[in-house]
Design a protein around this motif. Structure first.
Motif, PDB file in Angstrom:
ATOM      1  N   THR A 104      -6.402  -1.017  -7.363  1.00 25.69           N
ATOM      2  CA  THR A 104      -5.029  -1.614  -7.596  1.00 25.69           C
ATOM      3  C   THR A 104      -4.424  -2.222  -6.378  1.00 25.69           C
ATOM      4  N   MET A 105      -4.826  -1.278  -5.367  1.00 30.25           N
ATOM      5  CA  MET A 105      -4.185  -1.676  -4.038  1.00 30.25           C
ATOM      6  C   MET A 105      -4.788  -3.049  -3.492  1.00 30.25           C
ATOM      7  N   LEU A 106      -6.093  -3.175  -3.797  1.00 25.00           N
ATOM      8  CA  LEU A 106      -6.852  -4.254  -3.219  1.00 25.00           C
ATOM      9  C   LEU A 106      -6.429  -5.589  -4.246  1.00 25.00           C
ATOM     10  N   ARG A 107      -6.229  -5.408  -5.262  1.00 30.49           N
ATOM     11  CA  ARG A 107      -5.790  -6.382  -6.159  1.00 30.49           C
ATOM     12  C   ARG A 107      -4.534  -6.622  -5.644  1.00 30.49           C
ATOM     13  N   GLY A 108      -3.535  -6.087  -5.220  1.00 29.12           N
ATOM     14  CA  GLY A 108      -2.351  -6.059  -4.792  1.00 29.12           C
ATOM     15  C   GLY A 108      -2.240  -7.051  -3.375  1.00 29.12           C
ATOM     16  N   LEU A 109      -3.432  -6.940  -2.796  1.00 29.20           N
ATOM     17  CA  LEU A 109      -3.466  -7.316  -1.340  1.00 29.20           C
ATOM     18  C   LEU A 109      -4.171  -8.869  -1.392  1.00 29.20           C
ATOM     19  N   GLY A 110      -4.484  -9.054  -2.909  1.00 32.81           N
ATOM     20  CA  GLY A 110      -5.090 -10.381  -3.338  1.00 32.81           C
ATOM     21  C   GLY A 110      -6.423 -10.695  -3.393  1.00 32.81           C
ATOM     22  N   THR A 111      -7.229  -9.169  -3.201  1.00 31.90           N
ATOM     23  CA  THR A 111      -8.912  -9.235  -3.373  1.00 31.90           C
ATOM     24  C   THR A 111      -9.048  -9.345  -4.709  1.00 31.90           C
ATOM     25  N   GLU A 112      -9.990 -10.326  -5.134  1.00 34.71           N
ATOM     26  CA  GLU A 112     -10.392 -10.426  -6.347  1.00 34.71           C
ATOM     27  C   GLU A 112     -11.966 -10.129  -6.433  1.00 34.71           C
ATOM     28  N   SER A 113     -12.753 -10.094  -5.832  1.00 39.46           N
ATOM     29  CA  SER A 113     -14.107  -9.769  -5.793  1.00 39.46           C
ATOM     30  C   SER A 113     -14.791  -9.222  -4.576  1.00 39.46           C
ATOM     31  N   ARG A 114     -14.988  -7.941  -4.751  1.00 38.70           N
ATOM     32  CA  ARG A 114     -15.567  -7.175  -3.466  1.00 38.70           C
ATOM     33  C   ARG A 114     -15.997  -5.703  -3.918  1.00 38.70           C
ATOM     34  N   ALA A 115     -16.938  -5.271  -3.168  1.00 38.45           N
ATOM     35  CA  ALA A 115     -17.392  -3.943  -3.442  1.00 38.45           C
ATOM     36  C   ALA A 115     -16.874  -3.181  -2.448  1.00 38.45           C
ATOM     37  N   VAL A 116     -16.486  -1.943  -2.645  1.00 38.42           N
ATOM     38  CA  VAL A 116     -15.888  -1.101  -1.623  1.00 38.42           C
ATOM     39  C   VAL A 116     -16.086   0.367  -2.066  1.00 38.42           C
ATOM     40  N   THR A 117     -16.184   1.314  -1.212  1.00 44.57           N
ATOM     41  CA  THR A 117     -15.964   2.762  -1.657  1.00 44.57           C
ATOM     42  C   THR A 117     -14.401   3.080  -1.017  1.00 44.57           C
ATOM     43  N   THR A 118     -13.887   4.360  -1.560  1.00 43.33           N
ATOM     44  CA  THR A 118     -12.832   4.748  -1.175  1.00 43.33           C
ATOM     45  C   THR A 118     -12.870   5.554   0.389  1.00 43.33           C
ATOM     46  N   ASN A 119     -13.847   5.852   0.616  1.00 42.48           N
ATOM     47  CA  ASN A 119     -14.060   6.128   2.163  1.00 42.48           C
ATOM     48  C   ASN A 119     -14.155   4.854   2.996  1.00 42.48           C
ATOM     49  N   GLU A 120     -14.548   3.782   2.458  1.00 40.57           N
ATOM     50  CA  GLU A 120     -14.238   2.672   3.555  1.00 40.57           C
ATOM     51  C   GLU A 120     -12.977   2.216   3.989  1.00 40.57           C
ATOM     52  N   LEU A 121     -11.904   2.744   2.928  1.00 43.84           N
ATOM     53  CA  LEU A 121     -10.566   2.450   2.908  1.00 43.84           C
ATOM     54  C   LEU A 121      -9.728   3.588   3.300  1.00 43.84           C
ATOM     55  N   ALA A 122     -10.435   4.500   3.859  1.00 39.82           N
ATOM     56  CA  ALA A 122      -9.901   5.891   4.177  1.00 39.82           C
ATOM     57  C   ALA A 122      -8.307   5.835   4.803  1.00 39.82           C
ATOM     58  N   ILE A 123      -8.225   4.617   5.582  1.00 38.31           N
ATOM     59  CA  ILE A 123      -6.773   4.579   6.494  1.00 38.31           C
ATOM     60  C   ILE A 123      -5.982   4.275   5.464  1.00 38.31           C
ATOM     61  N   PHE A 124      -6.071   3.830   4.206  1.00 48.28           N
ATOM     62  CA  PHE A 124      -5.276   3.608   2.915  1.00 48.28           C
ATOM     63  C   PHE A 124      -5.131   4.870   2.017  1.00 48.28           C
ATOM     64  N   SER A 125      -5.812   5.980   2.436  1.00 45.75           N
ATOM     65  CA  SER A 125      -6.092   7.185   1.529  1.00 45.75           C
ATOM     66  C   SER A 125      -4.637   7.635   1.196  1.00 45.75           C
ATOM     67  N   LEU A 126      -3.615   7.547   1.852  1.00 43.75           N
ATOM     68  CA  LEU A 126      -2.380   7.944   1.396  1.00 43.75           C
ATOM     69  C   LEU A 126      -1.848   7.126  -0.022  1.00 43.75           C
ATOM     70  N   LEU A 127      -2.415   5.946  -0.031  1.00 38.20           N
ATOM     71  CA  LEU A 127      -1.865   5.198  -1.260  1.00 38.20           C
ATOM     72  C   LEU A 127      -2.818   5.768  -2.639  1.00 38.20           C
ATOM     73  N   PHE A 128      -4.025   5.996  -2.389  1.00 38.04           N
ATOM     74  CA  PHE A 128      -4.609   6.209  -3.641  1.00 38.04           C
ATOM     75  C   PHE A 128      -5.302   7.800  -3.760  1.00 38.04           C
ATOM     76  N   THR A 129      -5.294   8.572  -2.775  1.00 33.08           N
ATOM     77  CA  THR A 129      -5.766  10.082  -3.067  1.00 33.08           C
ATOM     78  C   THR A 129      -4.313  10.711  -3.882  1.00 33.08           C
ATOM     79  N   PRO A 130      -5.081  11.122  -5.027  1.00 29.50           N
ATOM     80  CA  PRO A 130      -3.897  11.879  -5.768  1.00 29.50           C
ATOM     81  C   PRO A 130      -3.798  13.345  -4.835  1.00 29.50           C
ATOM     82  N   GLY A 131      -2.408  13.561  -5.168  1.00 34.70           N
ATOM     83  CA  GLY A 131      -1.870  14.528  -4.348  1.00 34.70           C
ATOM     84  C   GLY A 131      -1.084  14.546  -3.262  1.00 34.70           C
ATOM     85  N   ARG A 132      -1.347  13.326  -2.745  1.00 36.70           N
ATOM     86  CA  ARG A 132      -0.885  12.947  -1.260  1.00 36.70           C
ATOM     87  C   ARG A 132       0.518  12.159  -1.475  1.00 36.70           C
ATOM     88  N   GLU A 133       1.115  12.044  -2.698  1.00 33.32           N
ATOM     89  CA  GLU A 133       2.337  11.152  -2.879  1.00 33.32           C
ATOM     90  C   GLU A 133       3.761  11.718  -2.124  1.00 33.32           C
TER      91      GLU A 133
END
Length: 167
Positions: free
Chosen positions: A44-73
């Motif tokens: 959802t974050m990637l789509r919100g940033l305008g990304t339509e087609s990409r393969a990633v892992t959550t580890n690759e985007l760890a800097i954004f983990s506050l956004l997507f890791t449950p329990g860190r709200e």
């Protein structure tokens, strides 16, 4: 693995595909739910940033983990309060537009003239608002690491405010 899935989806469906893989988990239902939530929020974050087609892992985007890791709200809320809270409160109390101004200022490479055009105001108005931002945040708000924290907070803020994930 995410890259292979991405390639196959693109090849088979012939359309853009966004694949976001989370960490491997054991069979515990709570861990599986958290991993699924993490991957969904990341996508959802990637789509919100305008990304339509990409393969990633959550580890690759760890800097954004506050956004997507449950329990860190709570951490996200605290980070946003510490960085943008003073500007948001000033905007609410004074009917100002400091958050919008600093966002536009960064979006236009910290160029006052371009920022003024984007906000449909005179350049002097932008200069006055930037001075007010310095009053609110401190004279060093454009120094590192403050400016990076503020840029990240603005990005996170726009995502959190516009995302159904956080409702």
């Amino acid at each position: 693995m995410s890259r292979e899935v991405h390639k196959r989806l693109r090849r088979e469906l012939g359309i853009p595909a966004l694949v976001c893989a989370s960490r491997a988990v054991d069979g515990a239902s709570g861990a599986v739910c958290d991993a699924l939530t993490e991957a969904r929020r990341c996508a959802t974050m990637l789509r919100g940033l305008g990304t339509e087609s990409r393969a990633v892992t959550t580890n690759e985007l760890a800097i954004f983990s506050l956004l997507f890791t449950p329990g860190r709200e709570h951490e996200m809320s605290l980070f946003l309060e510490q960085t943008l809270g003073p500007l948001r409160r000033y905007d609410e109390n004074q009917k100002a537009q400091l958050v919008d101004t600093v966002a536009a200022y960064f979006a236009h490479s910290m160029n006052v003239a371009k920022t003024a055009r984007a906000l449909f105001v005179h350049a002097n108005t932008v200069v006055k608002r930037l001075a007010r931002i310095a009053d609110v945040l401190g004279e060093d708000w454009q120094d590192e690491p403050n400016v990076t924290r503020l840029r990240v907070a603005l990005l996170f803020h726009s995502y959190v405010e516009g995302s159904p994930v956080w409702e």
